[in-house]
Motif scaffolding. Structure first.
Motif, PDB file in Angstrom:
ATOM      1  N   LYS B  95      11.337   4.938 -11.348  1.00  0.00           N
ATOM      2  CA  LYS B  95      10.759   5.973 -10.489  1.00  0.00           C
ATOM      3  C   LYS B  95       9.945   6.989 -11.288  1.00  0.00           C
ATOM      4  CE  LYS B  95      14.109   7.350  -7.866  1.00  0.00           C
ATOM      5  NZ  LYS B  95      14.792   7.899  -6.682  1.00  0.00           N
ATOM      6  N   ASP B  96      10.401   7.227 -12.495  1.00  0.00           N
ATOM      7  CA  ASP B  96       9.637   8.125 -13.359  1.00  0.00           C
ATOM      8  C   ASP B  96       8.259   7.519 -13.668  1.00  0.00           C
ATOM      9  OD1 ASP B  96       9.247  10.322 -15.255  1.00  0.00           O
ATOM     10  OD2 ASP B  96       9.362   8.724 -16.751  1.00  0.00           O
ATOM     11  N   VAL B  98       6.592   5.331 -11.826  1.00  0.00           N
ATOM     12  CA  VAL B  98       5.763   5.327 -10.617  1.00  0.00           C
ATOM     13  C   VAL B  98       5.179   6.723 -10.369  1.00  0.00           C
ATOM     14  CG1 VAL B  98       5.761   5.028  -8.113  1.00  0.00           C
ATOM     15  CG2 VAL B  98       6.982   3.424  -9.535  1.00  0.00           C
ATOM     16  N   THR B  99       6.018   7.733 -10.601  1.00  0.00           N
ATOM     17  CA  THR B  99       5.552   9.095 -10.370  1.00  0.00           C
ATOM     18  C   THR B  99       4.419   9.443 -11.327  1.00  0.00           C
ATOM     19  OG1 THR B  99       7.730   9.679  -9.582  1.00  0.00           O
ATOM     20  CG2 THR B  99       6.301  11.496 -10.189  1.00  0.00           C
ATOM     21  N   LEU B 163      -0.737  -6.841 -10.861  1.00  0.00           N
ATOM     22  CA  LEU B 163      -1.010  -5.564 -11.521  1.00  0.00           C
ATOM     23  C   LEU B 163      -1.705  -5.786 -12.860  1.00  0.00           C
ATOM     24  CD1 LEU B 163      -0.436  -2.585 -11.099  1.00  0.00           C
ATOM     25  CD2 LEU B 163       1.892  -2.957 -11.855  1.00  0.00           C
ATOM     26  N   ASP B 173       1.601   0.581  -3.802  1.00  0.00           N
ATOM     27  CA  ASP B 173       1.101   0.630  -2.419  1.00  0.00           C
ATOM     28  C   ASP B 173       2.148   0.079  -1.453  1.00  0.00           C
ATOM     29  OD1 ASP B 173      -1.151   1.696  -3.396  1.00  0.00           O
ATOM     30  OD2 ASP B 173      -2.535   0.144  -2.659  1.00  0.00           O
ATOM     31  N   SER B 174       2.322   0.795  -0.342  1.00  0.00           N
ATOM     32  CA  SER B 174       3.382   0.381   0.573  1.00  0.00           C
ATOM     33  C   SER B 174       2.918  -0.718   1.529  1.00  0.00           C
ATOM     34  CB  SER B 174       3.887   1.585   1.361  1.00  0.00           C
ATOM     35  OG  SER B 174       2.800   2.245   1.961  1.00  0.00           O
ATOM     36  N   HIS B 180       6.798  -1.434  -6.336  1.00  0.00           N
ATOM     37  CA  HIS B 180       7.662  -0.436  -5.701  1.00  0.00           C
ATOM     38  C   HIS B 180       8.224  -0.928  -4.373  1.00  0.00           C
ATOM     39  CE1 HIS B 180       8.499   3.157  -3.170  1.00  0.00           C
ATOM     40  NE2 HIS B 180       9.124   3.531  -4.269  1.00  0.00           N
ATOM     41  N   PHE B 184      12.167  -1.066  -3.948  1.00  0.00           N
ATOM     42  CA  PHE B 184      12.890  -0.253  -2.985  1.00  0.00           C
ATOM     43  C   PHE B 184      13.768  -1.109  -2.081  1.00  0.00           C
ATOM     44  CE2 PHE B 184      13.405   2.854   0.459  1.00  0.00           C
ATOM     45  CZ  PHE B 184      13.947   3.865  -0.314  1.00  0.00           C
ATOM     46  N   GLU B 188      17.761  -0.795  -1.969  1.00  0.00           N
ATOM     47  CA  GLU B 188      18.446  -0.579  -0.694  1.00  0.00           C
ATOM     48  C   GLU B 188      19.535  -1.646  -0.494  1.00  0.00           C
ATOM     49  OE1 GLU B 188      17.548   2.128   0.797  1.00  0.00           O
ATOM     50  OE2 GLU B 188      18.692   1.951   2.649  1.00  0.00           O
TER      51      GLU B 188
END
Lengths: 538, 200
Positions: B95-96, B98-99, B163, B173-174, B180, B184, B188
């Motif tokens: 997450k770091d 991605v941020t 990528l 991109d969602s 990501h 995710f 989950e």
């Protein structure tokens, strides 16, 4: 191919393209032509690298050519390569036609050995300097050519230093310096299982080959794949007389941009270190000083650097990124290239350069990636409105939006379909919520940080988001949230500002940020020349 | 329950309602997928609504029951739970990355990364490659216990390959099967299986 020269002095390469000379070589040739203080050197063009990869070995006559030209380089300085009288040391650098920063190899201080180091010590009257140059060379050569991992070399050096009860070379006596060097060399030889090359000519040959090979190292290949750089461009090699920034208190090294690469402001921007070599700036062991301080420390050098920056900008008609070294109070420029910059700086620089008469309006438009302008066009809450936020969360995704509050994905989609602007309010978001975030104008969550799912997805979609607004208490059953004594119900209007993290009740005036006044001008030109700016709504 | 059936039901439990096409990412053949959906639909666990396939409340309970059953019936439960904890560590690192990929500090302010600095991006991609390597190892161990985790390896490989071939949207991109997006979903699933709470 065979009648093309294998090696060219800077002054012989005039008129050759960046494709042949590589970016670094091209910059040096141009600078030499402009009469700027560039240490003399030579270039092995990219086509030689292509031939190397095709044939699997260096062209037979390359080394002879290289030494002939290096003789000319040495004569200019009253020095000679591989000689123990007034020795010439060189850097061997990679340089592709397209910028591939840090992807390929460079070897500094080459042409030194057990005899030459003493000659250098005698000549400079500075044993510490000579030995630290030698040590740097052995270390760099061992890492890049002999492929010993850097961390292993660091460990060997650290262990040796502690044997001598020291933390840096400067603490050692002349005898201990020699002993440490000997220890380092034998540790390296033990690792590779053969003697370290003491012949400068052999060092040079191995270094050139290593630079050619580095074109195909995994990092460079990955880089080319990502940035769509053709595999057959290959790298040139620049062999250049060394100048030393670690010769004493009047020597130093630095990097600077001719304009601020973040804001575009027209002022030298960069950093430098006194009594250091280039790699020290990157290594981060000593903290470099901002270039502004050079103005006080060495005003003449600063003035000279400012003039060099002007000459380079006038010549290349673009903002430049320069590497320089000061050797005993004399400035040398080692590299120039177009400087990378943020989109914000790109706009300002392009517009300013039109005003300075360097480029045309149409060229300015070509200089700016118009599809990236959306980043600058993101609205914010107008500071002039002096609105008072009801709470503040994390500024997770920049931009501001006003809309009706909804608490479910279905509502977000439903109202958005009707053309309404909605703000999705959730304690946190999950994969199932992506559709809702996509439909909403913005997202507000009470939990989750800068790296939360809502934040990542909103940023990816370019939607404003405020996350982790811990003061708000969401009641999903009654579809409302409370902040202190304020109650916000479903379909009430709020405004969120993802740049500041502020949340406001009702509609608050939004404004395009006044970050870049030049943006308005650029947008005018875009209109004038019929260029589309994606994401521009007004 | 058959692993493929569980895979579909679990996916639907995470995304709630999806277009039938999107189930293709699970790597099942068209006929197999259709048979599974028919079976689930007959049992009232999913329903078709136009182009969308939705999980029913009954389906959610069944997914939950299956996950619990899988875990309880495995004699390597404790080992698996250890892997879930290890994944949480990876999650922080990912997450770091991605941020930093999306936001960049310029002059003290966080602004969207304009991707005009390849050196900056490249450092993040190299960080991702390291996380990827370790994640694949972890998934390898997990799939020895529950084979359906193997599917995630392939999906991560695909995202990384896109990528690394310059399709930068495959980071986060969602609307794509980006790194990501897959991450995710996996996270989950692991949270649901282990009963651990999300840490922000």
């Amino acid at each position: 191919m065979s009648d093309k020269p294998l090696v060219l002095l800077f002054e012989e390469a005039n008129g050759l393209s960046k494709m042949d000379l590589g970016g670094k070589g091209y910059g040096l040739v141009e600078m030499a032509k402009l009469g700027l203080p560039v240490p003399p050197g030579l270039i092995i063009p990219t086509y030689v690298c292509r031939r190397y990869h095709f044939e699997g070995s260096l062209p037979g006559e390359l080394l002879t050519m290289l030494l002939q030209k290096l003789d000319v380089v040495g004569r200019k300085l009253g020095r000679k390569f591989a000689s123990s009288e007034k020795p010439l040391l060189v850097s061997v650098r990679s340089g592709a036609p397209v910028s591939m920063p840090g992807m390929m190899d460079t070897i500094l201080n080459l042409g030194i050995n057990n005899d030459i180091v003493d000659a250098l010590a005698r000549e400079s009257g500075n044993e510490l300097f000579a030995y630290s140059i030698y040590l740097r060379f052995i270390k760099g050569f061992s890492e890049i050519v002999l492929k010993i991992p850097d961390r292993e070399l660091d460990k060997i050096l650290k262990d040796l230093l502690s044997e001598f009860k020291a933390t840096s070379l400067a603490e050692l006596s002349s005898k201990d310096l020699r002993n440490l060097l000997r220890g380092f060399l034998s540790a390296v030889e033990e690792k590779v299982g053969k003697p370290f090359p003491m012949d400068p000519v052999e060092q040079l040959k191995m270094a050139v080959e290593a630079v050619f090979r580095s074109w195909n190292n995994p990092r460079a290949k990955t880089y080319r794949r990502i940035y769509k750089i053709p595999d057959d461009l290959c790298t040139a090699v620049v062999v250049q007389a060394m100048v030393f920034g670690n010769l004493g208190p009047k020597s130093g090294t630095g990097v600077c941009f001719t304009r601020n690469p973040s804001t575009g402001e027209k002022t030298l921007y960069g950093e430098y270190l006194m009594n250091a070599q280039g790699e020290d700036i990157v290594a981060g062991e000593r903290t470099p000083k901002p270039i502004e301080e050079l103005r006080k420390e060495l005003p003449e050098i600063y003035d000279q650097l400012t003039k060099v920056a002007e000459v380079l900008e006038r010549h290349f008609k673009d903002m430049q990124d320069i590497e320089f070294t000061i050797q005993d109070g004399k400035l040398y420029i080692l590299q120039t290239r177009s400087g990378k910059r943020t989109i914000r700086a790109a706009v300002k620089i392009a517009v300013d350069m039109v005003k300075e008469g360097l480029i045309t309006e149409e060229e300015a438009l070509e200089r700016v990636e118009l599809d990236k302008l959306t980043h600058l066009l993101k609205p914010r809450v107008d500071p002039k409105a002096q609105a008072k936020p009801i709470t503040k969360g994390l500024n997770a995704s920049p931009g501001a939006a006003t809309g009706k509050v909804v608490f479910t994905i279905n509502d977000a989609v439903k109202y958005a379909r009707k053309g309404e602007s909605v703000i999705l309010v959730r304690p946190e978001t999950k994969p199932e919520d992506v559709k809702g975030i996509a439909a909403a104008a913005g997202v507000l969550t009470s939990k989750g940080g800068m790296t939360s799912h809502a934040a990542v997805v909103a940023r990816g979609l370019g939607k404003p988001a405020v996350t982790g607004a811990e003061e708000i208490q969401i009641d999903l059953d009654h579809e409302l949230f409370r902040v202190k004594d304020v109650v916000v119900k479903k379909l009430d209007v709020i405004t969120i500002d993802g740049t500041t993290g502020n949340v406001y009740l009702g509609r608050v005036p939004l404004a395009r940020p006044e970050l870049v006044p030049e943006l308005e001008e650029l947008l005018e030109w875009a209109k004038k020349y019929g260029k589309k700016v994606p994401g521009l709504l007004t | 329950m058959d692993h493929s059936v569980f895979l579909v039901l679990n996916y639907l439990d995470i995304f709630k309602s999806v277009e039938a096409d999107s189930l293709k990412v699970l790597g099942l053949s068209g006929t197999e997928l259709q048979a599974i959906l028919e079976d689930l639909s007959e049992r009232g666990l999913v329903k078709k609504s136009g182009e969308l396939i939705e999980i029913s409340e009954l389906g959610e309970h069944e997914a939950e029951r299956c996950r619990r059953e899988l875990l309880e019936n495995s004699h390597r439960k404790d080992e698996f739970l250890k892997y879930c904890v290890a994944f949480e560590e990876m999650n922080k690192r990912f997450k770091d990355l991605v941020t930093r990929w999306q936001l960049k500090e310029v002059e003290g302010e966080l602004v969207p990364n304009d991707h005009l600095d390849p050196e900056y991006d490249m450092a993040i991609l190299e960080g991702l490659s390291e996380v990827h390597e370790e994640t694949v190892k972890l998934l390898g161990k997990m799939s020895e216990i529950f084979p359906f985790f193997k599917g995630y390896i392939q999906r991560f490989e695909n995202a990384l390959s896109r990528l690394m071939n310059g399709d930068l949207g495959y980071m986060a991109d969602s609307d794509k099967q980006s790194y990501h997006t897959v991450w995710f979903e996996l996270h989950e699933t692991l949270l649901k299986m282990s009963g651990m709470k999300r840490v922000e």
